[in-house]
Design a protein around this motif. Structure first.
Motif, PDB file in Angstrom:
ATOM      1  N   GLU A   1       0.823  -1.213   0.000  1.00 19.85           N
ATOM      2  CA  GLU A   1       0.000   0.000   0.000  1.00 19.85           C
ATOM      3  C   GLU A   1       0.857   1.264   0.000  1.00 19.85           C
ATOM      4  OE1 GLU A   1      -3.864  -2.069   2.176  1.00 19.85           O
ATOM      5  OE2 GLU A   1      -2.517  -0.847   3.409  1.00 19.85           O
ATOM      6  N   VAL A   2       2.041   1.171  -0.641  1.00 21.68           N
ATOM      7  CA  VAL A   2       2.998   2.287  -0.576  1.00 21.68           C
ATOM      8  C   VAL A   2       2.545   3.506  -1.381  1.00 21.68           C
ATOM      9  CG1 VAL A   2       4.894   0.679  -0.152  1.00 21.68           C
ATOM     10  CG2 VAL A   2       4.500   1.509  -2.480  1.00 21.68           C
ATOM     11  N   TYR A   3       1.583   3.316  -2.305  1.00 25.64           N
ATOM     12  CA  TYR A   3       1.090   4.455  -3.106  1.00 25.64           C
ATOM     13  C   TYR A   3      -0.251   4.978  -2.601  1.00 25.64           C
ATOM     14  CZ  TYR A   3       4.801   3.035  -6.257  1.00 25.64           C
ATOM     15  OH  TYR A   3       6.034   2.720  -6.782  1.00 25.64           O
TER      16      TYR A   3
ATOM     17  N   SER B   1       8.976   6.533   0.604  1.00 26.42           N
ATOM     18  CA  SER B   1       9.580   6.813  -0.703  1.00 26.42           C
ATOM     19  C   SER B   1       8.574   7.311  -1.728  1.00 26.42           C
ATOM     20  CB  SER B   1      10.251   5.545  -1.253  1.00 26.42           C
ATOM     21  OG  SER B   1      11.247   5.084  -0.379  1.00 26.42           O
ATOM     22  N   LYS B   2       7.295   7.045  -1.515  1.00 26.67           N
ATOM     23  CA  LYS B   2       6.287   7.353  -2.535  1.00 26.67           C
ATOM     24  C   LYS B   2       5.378   8.465  -2.035  1.00 26.67           C
ATOM     25  CE  LYS B   2       8.366   3.980  -4.535  1.00 26.67           C
ATOM     26  NZ  LYS B   2       9.448   4.288  -5.491  1.00 26.67           N
TER      27      LYS B   2
ATOM     28  N   GLY C   1       8.118  11.350  -1.263  1.00 24.72           N
ATOM     29  CA  GLY C   1       9.198  10.915  -2.150  1.00 24.72           C
ATOM     30  C   GLY C   1      10.569  10.870  -1.511  1.00 24.72           C
ATOM     31  N   GLU C   2      10.635  10.466  -0.235  1.00 24.51           N
ATOM     32  CA  GLU C   2      11.917  10.458   0.479  1.00 24.51           C
ATOM     33  C   GLU C   2      12.645   9.123   0.291  1.00 24.51           C
ATOM     34  OE1 GLU C   2      13.463  12.854   1.785  1.00 24.51           O
ATOM     35  OE2 GLU C   2      12.125  14.314   2.721  1.00 24.51           O
ATOM     36  N   CYS C   3      12.912   8.773  -0.963  1.00 26.24           N
ATOM     37  CA  CYS C   3      13.493   7.455  -1.279  1.00 26.24           C
ATOM     38  C   CYS C   3      14.829   7.230  -0.576  1.00 26.24           C
ATOM     39  CB  CYS C   3      13.687   7.321  -2.787  1.00 26.24           C
ATOM     40  SG  CYS C   3      12.181   7.517  -3.760  1.00 26.24           S
ATOM     41  N   GLY C   4      15.690   8.244  -0.606  1.00 26.08           N
ATOM     42  CA  GLY C   4      17.029   8.076  -0.062  1.00 26.08           C
ATOM     43  C   GLY C   4      17.079   7.997   1.456  1.00 26.08           C
ATOM     44  N   LYS C   5      16.020   8.399   2.123  1.00 26.96           N
ATOM     45  CA  LYS C   5      15.999   8.332   3.590  1.00 26.96           C
ATOM     46  C   LYS C   5      15.671   6.933   4.094  1.00 26.96           C
ATOM     47  CE  LYS C   5      16.925  12.674   4.157  1.00 26.96           C
ATOM     48  NZ  LYS C   5      18.294  13.054   4.562  1.00 26.96           N
ATOM     49  N   ARG C   6      15.185   6.079   3.182  1.00 19.54           N
ATOM     50  CA  ARG C   6      14.922   4.670   3.479  1.00 19.54           C
ATOM     51  C   ARG C   6      14.105   4.488   4.758  1.00 19.54           C
ATOM     52  NH1 ARG C   6      13.961   3.233   0.097  1.00 19.54           N
ATOM     53  NH2 ARG C   6      14.293   1.013   0.295  1.00 19.54           N
ATOM     54  N   GLY C   7      12.830   4.763   4.652  1.00 19.12           N
ATOM     55  CA  GLY C   7      11.933   4.567   5.780  1.00 19.12           C
ATOM     56  C   GLY C   7      10.652   3.879   5.344  1.00 19.12           C
ATOM     57  N   GLY C   8      10.031   3.182   6.245  1.00 13.22           N
ATOM     58  CA  GLY C   8       8.763   2.517   5.966  1.00 13.22           C
ATOM     59  C   GLY C   8       8.402   1.623   7.133  1.00 13.22           C
ATOM     60  N   TYR C   9       7.331   0.890   6.963  1.00  6.85           N
ATOM     61  CA  TYR C   9       6.946  -0.042   8.024  1.00  6.85           C
ATOM     62  C   TYR C   9       6.072  -1.143   7.449  1.00  6.85           C
ATOM     63  CZ  TYR C   9       2.314   2.248   8.165  1.00  6.85           C
ATOM     64  OH  TYR C   9       1.072   2.738   7.836  1.00  6.85           O
ATOM     65  N   MET C  10       5.966  -2.216   8.205  1.00  2.00           N
ATOM     66  CA  MET C  10       4.923  -3.195   7.937  1.00  2.00           C
ATOM     67  C   MET C  10       4.105  -3.352   9.208  1.00  2.00           C
ATOM     68  SD  MET C  10       6.934  -6.817   7.610  1.00  2.00           S
ATOM     69  CE  MET C  10       7.743  -7.612   9.001  1.00  2.00           C
ATOM     70  N   GLU C  11       2.791  -3.445   9.023  1.00  2.00           N
ATOM     71  CA  GLU C  11       1.867  -3.706  10.122  1.00  2.00           C
ATOM     72  C   GLU C  11       1.438  -5.158  10.005  1.00  2.00           C
ATOM     73  OE1 GLU C  11      -2.261  -1.977  12.140  1.00  2.00           O
ATOM     74  OE2 GLU C  11      -1.865  -1.654  10.016  1.00  2.00           O
TER      75      GLU C  11
ATOM     76  N   GLY D   1      -3.820   5.937 -10.122  1.00  2.00           N
ATOM     77  CA  GLY D   1      -2.984   6.189  -8.961  1.00  2.00           C
ATOM     78  C   GLY D   1      -1.553   5.777  -9.225  1.00  2.00           C
ATOM     79  N   ALA D   2      -0.744   5.730  -8.159  1.00  2.00           N
ATOM     80  CA  ALA D   2       0.682   5.391  -8.189  1.00  2.00           C
ATOM     81  C   ALA D   2       1.480   6.429  -8.981  1.00  2.00           C
ATOM     82  CB  ALA D   2       0.902   3.972  -8.690  1.00  2.00           C
TER      83      ALA D   2
END
Length: 487
Positions: free
Chosen positions: A264-266, A303-304, A308-318, A400-401
């Motif tokens: 669901e990154v987009y 990142s999306k 658009g912070e691709c280079g900061k490398r952040g995210g999560y999984m629930e 989308g996306a």
């Protein structure tokens, strides 16, 4: 032993065959060639028929000129250099709510040290903030213990494949076309990709009857199908799933005993008025299903979206629905990597908890966010119209996306020319497009497609003022290509 005569300790014949099987088209041969051309442009200007390489191959917004969100970067700067908070002129340099947010975040970090390792799932207070943001988004509770902060969404996907795949007899249902992270990760972990085809004729629709047929076919071959991957909004196809379709998917996974892997990154990237993003967790809970009813893993990334912070490398999984024993194994695998980077963790918490009405930064934040998203929608429409104006090209609407996935109806001579150089026809087209215009797209064959069809994936990310020139170059190239290979 004569070292010269001895076999090398590592050769292409002796490395892990799973690595050889793995392919990742988004950074494949076309991109490697583009990088060589870029070096040539730098060393001998005027040597090529274009003056810049336009990387439309990957969803990397800031590399193409998108500016970061001011509030996010202000908070991050203050967290990374807390000494700024003690400066007498700090109020003149940073907004009050950014200062306040940074102070709150630093208070959550042991020792206020952003250069230290964190808990392997991520800083607890930041996971609390993300869970609160999910609850606001969905209208249903979320819990910090279900959140695993990751360096972008990709490590979360790899972790799930590592946990689910035991051998080549374990399969993962994936959409075709798919984001090649999935096929690559399945190959690296030694599993089997079980494809289900999205229907291009219905706007890349997902038909549960087709998914069920593919599931039954895989099971008849002795494959234990462990999970279903759904990408919503779609990559590379850009469709946004309707709520009724999502309900059928949830019901299907529950009935068939499948883990639902929801990419669901987009979720922020929806460009049509008649569709909206709904998380699969929200859909499942609205159907009355609790944690014990559905094994669900939802992925999100910084990142999306509009950030658009691709280079900061952040995210999560629930992660919901799994037993305590299984969750201990999740944690063990996460702990092997110690933790995700702290800057990415901070931005992930901000993405899920941006400025609110009444905050000093709210007006500027909303202006930046809406400006980016409305521009992306205009760019998507302009490129969609351009592709549809080309001879032998059809392109579905980008709901989308960040991508368009036009279909190329190529002349037989072009298909034969590709066979002669042992290339897929869409790879030949993408290579010729790059050599003539400097525009980098990804052949559809790298994402999977219905056999006998050819596509390219093109991002909508070049800045708006460059879109007319891209369209002009694209049209001139395509006309010449079709004339050259006309049957």
């Amino acid at each position: 032993m004569d070292r010269a005569a001895a076999a090398p300790p590592v050769s292409i014949d002796t490395i892990n065959p799973k690595v050889l099987k793995c392919q990742y088209a988004v950074r494949g041969a076309i991109v490697s060639h583009a990088q060589r051309l870029q070096q040539e442009l730098q060393t001998s200007q005027g040597s090529l028929p274009f003056d810049e390489i336009l990387y439309c191959n990957i969803g990397n917004p800031q590399s193409l000129g998108q500016q970061p969100i001011t509030f996010f970067r202000e908070v991050l700067a203050l967290c990374d250099h807390p000494a700024l908070l003690g400066k007498s002129n700090i109020d003149a340099l940073f907004s009050k709510d950014a200062i306040g947010r940074a102070q709150k975040i630093l208070d959550l970090i042991p020792g206020r040290a952003t250069g230290a390792y964190s808990h392997s799932q991520g800083i607890k207070g930041l996971r609390d903030a993300i869970a609160a943001g999910i609850a606001i988004r969905d209208g249903f509770p979320a819990h910090a213990d279900d959140i695993f902060l990751t360096d972008g969404a990709s490590p979360g996907v790899h972790m799930m494949m590592q946990l689910l795949i035991r051998s080549e007899n374990d399969g993962i249902l994936c959409p075709i076309p798919q984001y090649p992270l999935y096929s690559a990760s399945i190959a690296l972990h030694g599993g089997s990709l079980v494809p289900y085809y999205l229907d291009e004729a219905t706007g890349w629709g997902l038909e549960i009857s087709d998914v069920k047929k593919q599931l039954e076919d895989a099971r008849s071959k002795g494959i234990t199908v462990r999970a279903l991957v759904v990408i919503n909004p779609g990559n590379p196809t850009g469709q946004v799933l309707a709520e009724e379709n999502q309900k059928k998917i949830v019901e299907f996974c529950k009935n068939e005993g499948l883990v639902l892997l929801a990419d669901e990154v987009y979720q922020e990237n929806v460009y049509v008025d008649n569709k909206k993003f709904n998380s699969f967790k929200k859909i499942a809970r609205s159907m009355g299903y609790g944690e014990e009813d559905l094994y669900l893993v939802s992925f999100q990334s910084i990142s999306k979206g509009y950030h658009g912070e691709c280079g900061k490398r952040g995210g999560y999984m629930e992660v919901t629905g799994f037993s305590a024993e299984v969750r201990e194994q999740f944690y063990k695998v996460a702990s092997v990597n110690l933790c995700s980077n702290i800057s990415g963790q901070i931005i992930a918490s901000l993405v899920m908890n941006p400025p609110k009405v009444g905050d000093e930064s709210y007006k500027s934040f909303i202006a930046e966010k809406n400006g980016i998203l409305s521009s992306l929608a205009r760019r998507a429409k302009a490129l969609e119209d351009a592709f549809n104006s080309l001879e032998g090209v059809t392109c579905n609407k980008a709901e989308g996306a960040m991508y368009l996935f036009p279909r190329l109806h190529l002349p037989q001579k072009a298909i034969d020319a590709a066979k002669a150089v042992i290339a897929a026809p869409d790879a030949l087209y993408a290579r010729r497009l790059l050599d003539a215009t400097g525009i980098v797209v990804v052949p559809g064959s790298g994402f999977g497609q219905v056999p006998g069809t050819w596509h390219v994936r093109c991002t909508i990310l070049p800045q708006e003022d460059k879109i007319p020139a891209i369209i002009s170059r694209l049209k001139a190239f395509h006309e010449a290509f079709m004339d050259e290979f006309r049957d």
